[in-house]
Motif scaffolding. Structure first.
Motif, PDB file in Angstrom:
ATOM      1  N   THR A  91       0.815  -1.221   0.000  1.00 24.60           N
ATOM      2  CA  THR A  91       0.000   0.000   0.000  1.00 24.60           C
ATOM      3  C   THR A  91       0.847   1.268   0.000  1.00 24.60           C
ATOM      4  O   THR A  91       0.336   2.343   0.303  1.00 24.60           O
ATOM      5  N   THR A  92       2.149   1.171  -0.326  1.00 24.93           N
ATOM      6  CA  THR A  92       2.867   2.382  -0.716  1.00 24.93           C
ATOM      7  C   THR A  92       2.207   2.893  -1.984  1.00 24.93           C
ATOM      8  O   THR A  92       1.589   2.125  -2.727  1.00 24.93           O
ATOM      9  N   TRP A  93       2.326   4.186  -2.251  1.00 23.76           N
ATOM     10  CA  TRP A  93       1.563   4.690  -3.400  1.00 23.76           C
ATOM     11  C   TRP A  93       1.999   4.057  -4.727  1.00 23.76           C
ATOM     12  O   TRP A  93       1.124   3.732  -5.559  1.00 23.76           O
ATOM     13  N   PRO A  94       3.318   3.808  -4.978  1.00 27.13           N
ATOM     14  CA  PRO A  94       3.634   3.113  -6.239  1.00 27.13           C
ATOM     15  C   PRO A  94       3.059   1.700  -6.287  1.00 27.13           C
ATOM     16  O   PRO A  94       2.659   1.233  -7.358  1.00 27.13           O
ATOM     17  N   ALA A  95       3.018   1.000  -5.136  1.00 32.01           N
ATOM     18  CA  ALA A  95       2.472  -0.360  -5.123  1.00 32.01           C
ATOM     19  C   ALA A  95       0.975  -0.358  -5.376  1.00 32.01           C
ATOM     20  O   ALA A  95       0.452  -1.228  -6.082  1.00 32.01           O
ATOM     21  N   VAL A  96       0.257   0.617  -4.803  1.00 30.30           N
ATOM     22  CA  VAL A  96      -1.177   0.742  -5.055  1.00 30.30           C
ATOM     23  C   VAL A  96      -1.433   0.888  -6.554  1.00 30.30           C
ATOM     24  O   VAL A  96      -2.305   0.217  -7.137  1.00 30.30           O
ATOM     25  N   ALA A  97      -0.653   1.766  -7.189  1.00 32.10           N
ATOM     26  CA  ALA A  97      -0.829   1.992  -8.627  1.00 32.10           C
ATOM     27  C   ALA A  97      -0.441   0.766  -9.435  1.00 32.10           C
ATOM     28  O   ALA A  97      -1.156   0.360 -10.363  1.00 32.10           O
ATOM     29  N   ALA A  98       0.690   0.150  -9.078  1.00 33.82           N
ATOM     30  CA  ALA A  98       1.167  -1.001  -9.852  1.00 33.82           C
ATOM     31  C   ALA A  98       0.193  -2.163  -9.780  1.00 33.82           C
ATOM     32  O   ALA A  98      -0.071  -2.836 -10.791  1.00 33.82           O
ATOM     33  N   ARG A  99      -0.362  -2.419  -8.615  1.00 32.58           N
ATOM     34  CA  ARG A  99      -1.308  -3.531  -8.485  1.00 32.58           C
ATOM     35  C   ARG A  99      -2.567  -3.276  -9.312  1.00 32.58           C
ATOM     36  O   ARG A  99      -3.066  -4.166 -10.001  1.00 32.58           O
ATOM     37  N   LEU A 144      -2.863  -1.404 -11.949  1.00 29.84           N
ATOM     38  CA  LEU A 144      -2.580  -1.331 -13.378  1.00 29.84           C
ATOM     39  C   LEU A 144      -1.949  -2.607 -13.928  1.00 29.84           C
ATOM     40  O   LEU A 144      -1.681  -2.701 -15.124  1.00 29.84           O
ATOM     41  N   GLY A 145      -1.685  -3.575 -13.044  1.00 32.31           N
ATOM     42  CA  GLY A 145      -1.118  -4.840 -13.491  1.00 32.31           C
ATOM     43  C   GLY A 145       0.333  -4.751 -13.915  1.00 32.31           C
ATOM     44  O   GLY A 145       0.768  -5.505 -14.804  1.00 32.31           O
ATOM     45  N   CYS A 146       1.102  -3.867 -13.282  1.00 35.70           N
ATOM     46  CA  CYS A 146       2.500  -3.662 -13.657  1.00 35.70           C
ATOM     47  C   CYS A 146       3.443  -4.475 -12.776  1.00 35.70           C
ATOM     48  O   CYS A 146       3.142  -4.771 -11.615  1.00 35.70           O
ATOM     49  N   ASP A 147       4.605  -4.785 -13.325  1.00 27.37           N
ATOM     50  CA  ASP A 147       5.700  -5.408 -12.579  1.00 27.37           C
ATOM     51  C   ASP A 147       6.584  -4.274 -12.071  1.00 27.37           C
ATOM     52  O   ASP A 147       7.395  -3.721 -12.799  1.00 27.37           O
ATOM     53  N   LEU A 148       6.431  -3.923 -10.791  1.00 21.71           N
ATOM     54  CA  LEU A 148       7.050  -2.725 -10.215  1.00 21.71           C
ATOM     55  C   LEU A 148       8.447  -3.003  -9.699  1.00 21.71           C
ATOM     56  O   LEU A 148       8.691  -3.999  -9.019  1.00 21.71           O
ATOM     57  N   THR A 149       9.365  -2.089 -10.003  1.00 24.01           N
ATOM     58  CA  THR A 149      10.644  -1.983  -9.307  1.00 24.01           C
ATOM     59  C   THR A 149      10.660  -0.611  -8.658  1.00 24.01           C
ATOM     60  O   THR A 149      10.717   0.419  -9.347  1.00 24.01           O
ATOM     61  N   ASN A 150      10.565  -0.583  -7.328  1.00 21.32           N
ATOM     62  CA  ASN A 150      10.452   0.681  -6.597  1.00 21.32           C
ATOM     63  C   ASN A 150      11.824   1.101  -6.076  1.00 21.32           C
ATOM     64  O   ASN A 150      12.350   0.512  -5.134  1.00 21.32           O
ATOM     65  N   PHE A 194      -2.938   8.793  -8.698  1.00 21.82           N
ATOM     66  CA  PHE A 194      -2.062   8.491  -9.828  1.00 21.82           C
ATOM     67  C   PHE A 194      -2.801   7.653 -10.862  1.00 21.82           C
ATOM     68  O   PHE A 194      -2.697   7.885 -12.070  1.00 21.82           O
ATOM     69  N   ILE A 195      -3.568   6.682 -10.392  1.00 25.90           N
ATOM     70  CA  ILE A 195      -4.359   5.849 -11.296  1.00 25.90           C
ATOM     71  C   ILE A 195      -5.390   6.696 -12.042  1.00 25.90           C
ATOM     72  O   ILE A 195      -5.567   6.566 -13.263  1.00 25.90           O
ATOM     73  N   THR A 196      -6.082   7.568 -11.296  1.00 26.48           N
ATOM     74  CA  THR A 196      -7.137   8.390 -11.896  1.00 26.48           C
ATOM     75  C   THR A 196      -6.574   9.364 -12.918  1.00 26.48           C
ATOM     76  O   THR A 196      -7.140   9.540 -14.009  1.00 26.48           O
ATOM     77  N   ILE A 197      -5.452  10.003 -12.583  1.00 28.71           N
ATOM     78  CA  ILE A 197      -4.826  10.949 -13.520  1.00 28.71           C
ATOM     79  C   ILE A 197      -4.435  10.233 -14.792  1.00 28.71           C
ATOM     80  O   ILE A 197      -4.642  10.718 -15.911  1.00 28.71           O
ATOM     81  N   GLY A 198      -3.829   9.060 -14.635  1.00 29.88           N
ATOM     82  CA  GLY A 198      -3.472   8.238 -15.785  1.00 29.88           C
ATOM     83  C   GLY A 198      -2.160   8.643 -16.434  1.00 29.88           C
ATOM     84  O   GLY A 198      -1.854   9.830 -16.572  1.00 29.88           O
ATOM     85  N   TRP A 199      -1.361   7.676 -16.755  1.00 33.62           N
ATOM     86  CA  TRP A 199      -0.149   7.845 -17.559  1.00 33.62           C
ATOM     87  C   TRP A 199      -0.241   6.809 -18.669  1.00 33.62           C
ATOM     88  O   TRP A 199      -0.206   5.615 -18.395  1.00 33.62           O
ATOM     89  N   PRO A 200      -0.423   7.241 -19.896  1.00 34.21           N
ATOM     90  CA  PRO A 200      -0.668   6.288 -20.985  1.00 34.21           C
ATOM     91  C   PRO A 200       0.366   5.172 -21.068  1.00 34.21           C
ATOM     92  O   PRO A 200       0.048   4.060 -21.490  1.00 34.21           O
ATOM     93  N   ALA A 201       1.609   5.453 -20.622  1.00 29.36           N
ATOM     94  CA  ALA A 201       2.653   4.433 -20.707  1.00 29.36           C
ATOM     95  C   ALA A 201       2.320   3.195 -19.895  1.00 29.36           C
ATOM     96  O   ALA A 201       2.781   2.094 -20.214  1.00 29.36           O
ATOM     97  N   LEU A 202       1.522   3.346 -18.840  1.00 25.61           N
ATOM     98  CA  LEU A 202       1.172   2.212 -17.990  1.00 25.61           C
ATOM     99  C   LEU A 202      -0.186   1.628 -18.347  1.00 25.61           C
ATOM    100  O   LEU A 202      -0.655   0.711 -17.671  1.00 25.61           O
ATOM    101  N   SER A 203      -0.786   2.139 -19.382  1.00 24.44           N
ATOM    102  CA  SER A 203      -2.131   1.682 -19.767  1.00 24.44           C
ATOM    103  C   SER A 203      -2.118   0.854 -21.034  1.00 24.44           C
ATOM    104  O   SER A 203      -3.165   0.441 -21.515  1.00 24.44           O
ATOM    105  N   THR A 204      -0.932   0.609 -21.579  1.00 22.68           N
ATOM    106  CA  THR A 204      -0.849  -0.139 -22.839  1.00 22.68           C
ATOM    107  C   THR A 204      -0.695  -1.616 -22.583  1.00 22.68           C
ATOM    108  O   THR A 204      -0.342  -2.042 -21.501  1.00 22.68           O
TER     109      THR A 204
END
Length: 376
Positions: free
Chosen positions: A187-195, A197-203, A366-376
């Motif tokens: 539940t760190t903010w990058p982890a919240v977003a990564a989960r 968005l289905g991303c493989d996070l390196t924080n 961060f999820i709501t604002i959206g970054w297209p790079a993580l939405s592809t």
């Protein structure tokens, strides 16, 4: 119970750039080992050794499993030791949390740190069900960790996770991104977003240590990432490690290093979130009682080129715009105030770090604002 060798190929480690494995020991670092020779401060290595965003992943039908663990936690004098918490996900859903108490502790005091020795202990995860499932164990964001054993029932199946295909997102930042104040490592903010968005996070959030170091830029440059984001400015301004003259140049250089080998990878630059102490006055910040922060009195600081957060945001936004106008179409800017602004200050009890609720809100925004790079 059956011991699983900690260098078994079926045991997949995500979110670390260096792993030391033997059959009976596993330790991770979020920066490559070679960076330690270039690190100007032992705190960099301490923070890189903490396992924010690091996960153990495998597939099993075990109803239970156990870890032997030795953690090195952190405590600010006069406050409790930061919780050392594991978040266990089964098939992408949070199943349970576990906490360690027995390991080593680094106590931070005004006179300097003190090491208090502890001992290894076991943590048990039970009631998981006898069906096949994907296990993703998020390791604590608040501690360094050495795993000394992993045990499953004698007849349990143990195999690698079907993890390939996720977008690989690397994020570099300060304590705001390291997320020690979060309620757990997922539940760190990058982890919240990564989960979400289905991303493989390196924080690569390194508490107190986001100073645009060249060795971090080279580690990111040489990584195989599909998207890179940078949360920059708060450590530089809060510690007064750069003035106006060198800040923009250092950020340009960091981005140039990334572009040497990653010319087309999307990069997002995030400016500082809100911090009431240095919004319109220069740093440095000082701990007034180890639990909260205050701004140092520097009446001539601005005249010497010292930066406030407002000035830092302006410099970052201008720099990104210049590079975009120069042809970098894969570079994007995000104002940190959109993630955590003045209206959120009630969730910043120490005047610098968002609390657990603030971390979750940042991830959701961060999820709501959206970054297209993580939405592809």
């Amino acid at each position: 119970m059956r011991a699983i060798a900690l260098n078994d190929p079926a045991l997949v480690i995500r979110g670390a750039l260096a792993v030391a494995q033997s059959p009976t020991s596993l330790k991770t670092w979020r920066l490559p080992i070679w960076t330690q020779a270039q690190s100007p401060d032992p705190t960099v290595d301490l923070m890189a050794g903490m396992t924010s965003g690091v996960r153990l992943c495998f597939v099993t039908d075990a109803d239970t499993f156990t870890l032997d663990v030795l953690e090195t936690g952190l405590q600010l004098a006069g406050t409790p030791r930061r919780p050392v918490t594991f978040d266990l996900y089964l098939d992408g859903i949070l199943n349970q949390q576990g906490t360690l108490l027995a390991g080593h502790t680094i106590v931070v005091k005004p006179t300097g740190p003190r090491f208090e020795a502890g001992k290894a202990s076991q943590i048990h995860f039970t009631g998981l069900g006898a069906h096949m499932k994907v296990v993703e164990l998020w390791l604590p964001q608040t501690a360094q960790l050495e795993i000394l054993g992993l045990y499953v029932p004698e007849t349990a199946t143990f195999g690698p996770t079907p993890y390939e295909g996720r977008l690989r997102w690397a994020h570099y930042g300060s304590s705001i991104s390291h997320g020690m104040e979060a309620s757990g490592p997922s539940t760190t903010w990058p982890a919240v977003a990564a989960r979400a968005l289905g991303c493989d996070l390196t924080n690569l959030g390194l508490a107190g240590q986001c100073h645009l170091d060249g060795f971090v830029a080279r580690a990111l440059r040489d990584g195989k990432f599909d998207a890179i984001s940078l949360e920059v400015g708060i450590n530089i301004i809060g510690a007064d490690t750069m003035r106006r003259r060198v800040f923009a140049s250092a950020l340009h250089n960091f981005l140039d290093i990334l572009r040497e080998a990653q010319p087309e990878v999307p990069i997002l630059v995030i400016s500082p979130i809100y911090c009431p102490l240095i919004e319109d006055r220069p740093g440095p910040l000082v701990r007034d009682n180890l639990a909260t922060y205050a701004a140092a009195d520097r009446p001539l600081g601005a005249a010497d080129g010292a930066l406030s957060l407002m000035q830092g945001r302006s410099i970052i936004a201008d720099l990104v715009a210049r590079r975009q106008n120069g042809g970098d179409t894969q570079l994007t800017y995000l104002d940190g105030l959109a993630l955590f602004g003045a209206e959120d200050v009630a969730d910043m009890p120490d005047n610098l770090h968002p609390n657990a609720a603030g971390q979750t809100r940042m991830g959701d925004r961060f999820i709501t604002i959206g970054w297209p790079a993580l939405s592809t």
